[in-house]
Design an enzyme around this catalytic site. Structure first.
Site, mmCIF file in Angstrom:
data_model
loop_
_atom_site.group_PDB
_atom_site.id
_atom_site.type_symbol
_atom_site.label_atom_id
_atom_site.label_comp_id
_atom_site.label_asym_id
_atom_site.label_seq_id
_atom_site.Cartn_x
_atom_site.Cartn_y
_atom_site.Cartn_z
ATOM 1 N N ARG A 97 89.528 98.857 37.220
ATOM 2 C CA ARG A 97 90.845 98.220 37.182
ATOM 3 C C ARG A 97 91.756 98.631 38.343
ATOM 4 O O ARG A 97 92.384 97.761 38.956
ATOM 5 C CB ARG A 97 91.531 98.495 35.830
ATOM 6 N N ASP A 126 93.659 98.155 29.328
ATOM 7 C CA ASP A 126 93.669 97.574 30.669
ATOM 8 C C ASP A 126 95.052 97.139 31.127
ATOM 9 O O ASP A 126 95.361 97.153 32.320
ATOM 10 C CB ASP A 126 92.696 96.391 30.740
ATOM 11 N N SER A 178 83.991 90.193 23.270
ATOM 12 C CA SER A 178 84.811 90.508 24.436
ATOM 13 C C SER A 178 83.976 91.399 25.333
ATOM 14 O O SER A 178 83.593 92.510 24.940
ATOM 15 C CB SER A 178 86.089 91.230 23.999
#
Length: 407
Positions: A97, A126, A178
């Protein structure tokens, strides 16, 4: 007065969340331009057809930035050298990230954007990782996080929205896990995994993508040899390879042998427990090999103190605090410890297991003569008596004193 939003840079993966965000932004910020940015950190075929999809759903352009080499050298390797793990998790999403977010900000500033948008949920880690990185490089930038403000409440409702807008999806309601995939790992969350009582169906076709279950792995072991230079892997089976290729090769070898499957309930930064299944074949191999090499190249005090530092680094990375003075200072300490972490590590891969099969280093601290049970010239066993008397003196003194205590 709120700033007028006319140009938005969107962190775009083409998955369910970001697929519907483009039309949602166009509906809710009338007349705005949406520029999609996809950071290639090793998603592979997930990037296929991304530009056509982004433009068809309303983006004015799509940047696809190849960040793979940067991701490995500037984010993965520092964590590998530190042996940083968060509750066994090898940080696959956590260190990707900040790498993506840094480039996102660079493009937003270049484009003169009014805001940056991401598709992270308000329950996940996130959102913190993206936004702390944005604050580090563009502290005054407006951030739009649709999941925190829109009326959509579930992934099923997201699919409803996509169908209403005619947005093609690669998933169905039945395969609606996910997932996050990059060069380092693949994560699975949601559906049956939300109940920790359910065993993941590893042998279900399409569930595992980077490898097979241990039961499906070959009946014969695979041996590999890795070479490290100052804590960084540089060669596989005697052949020097670039960092991206090395991870790809190890993912293939490890995946074939059922290596790197992790099922954990982790403690999220935002306060809840979350169950996930991770596939990290190359990462699991590299961490095991690096740790094996350090057993002969680090002295006792450094090795033990490094474990404390490793835990703190993992926590910082997991919590999105990559671009902070403490993370940089810890990485500098770790680099100092790695000056002698050079050598060769042989591993045996067998049905999900990683077994050490030999380790050598020109900087090895292991001395066979000293460690031997036999007699030698540099260790007088009679000296141990005096050492034990001094080392055990506090124990002896307390035991003598206790005789007079009335407890």
């Amino acid at each position: 007065m709120a700033k007028e939003i006319k140009k938005i840079v969107l962190a775009y993966s083409g998955g369910l969340d970001t697929s519907i965000i483009i039309p949602w932004l166009k509906d809710n910020y009338p007349g705005c331009e949406v520029i999609a940015v996809s950071g290639n950190v090793g998603q592979g075929t997930e990037l296929d057809g991304l530009e056509e999809k982004a433009l068809k759903t309303g983006a004015s352009k799509l940047y696809i930035e190849d960040l793979r080499k940067e991701y490995v050298e500037e984010y993965i390797w520092p964590c590998l050298k530190a042996d940083a793990k968060y509750e066994e998790y090898l940080l696959g999403t956590s260190h990707a990230r900040p790498c993506i977010a840094k480039r996102l900000v660079e493009i937003a500033l270049k484009e003169g954007a009014d805001a940056i948008c991401h598709g992270c949920t308000g329950k996940g880690n996130d959102q913190v990782r993206f936004e702390l990185a944005i604050k580090a490089f563009a502290p005054d930038m407006t951030v739009i996080a649709p999941w925190r403000i829109w009326d959509i409440k579930s992934r099923d409702e997201e699919i409803d929205y996509a169908e209403a807008k005619g947005i093609p999806l690669r998933i169905s309601r039945e395969t609606n896990y996910s997932k996050d995939k990059n060069l380092w790992h693949l994560s699975h969350e949601g559906l049956d995994l939300e109940n920790p009582a359910n065993e993941p169906d590893y042998q279900k076709p399409g569930f595992l993508e980077l490898g097979v279950s241990p039961e499906q792995a070959p009946d014969e072991p695979t041996y590999i040899t890795l070479h490290f230079e100052k804590g960084v892997p540089t060669a596989l089976d005697g052949e020097e390879v670039d960092c991206v290729t090395l991870i790809e090769k190890l993912n293939a070898i490890g995946g074939k042998n059922g290596i790197g499957i992790l099922d954990i309930v982790e403690n999220r930064l935002v306060g809840m427990k979350s169950r996930g299944v991770y596939e990290t074949p190359a990462g699991t191999i590299l961490y095991r090999a690096h740790d094996y090499l350090e057993t002969i190249t680090l002295d006792k005090e450094t090795a033990h103190f490094k474990r404390i530092v490793s835990d703190k680094l993992a926590e910082l990375v997991y919590n999105g605090q990559w671009f902070t003075p403490l993370r940089e200072a810890i990485s500098a300490f770790v680099d100092e410890t790695q000056k002698t972490v050079t050598g060769d590590v042989k591993l045996k891969l067998y049905k999900g297991n990683l077994i050490g099969a030999g380790v050598t280093s020109p900087y090895s601290l292991y001395n066979e003569q000293t460690a031997s049970f036999g007699e030698d010239d540099d260790y007088n066993q009679a000296d141990a008596a005096g050492f034990i008397n001094l080392f055990g003196l506090p124990v002896k003194v307390r035991a003598q004193a206790k005789k007079n205590w009335d407890l």
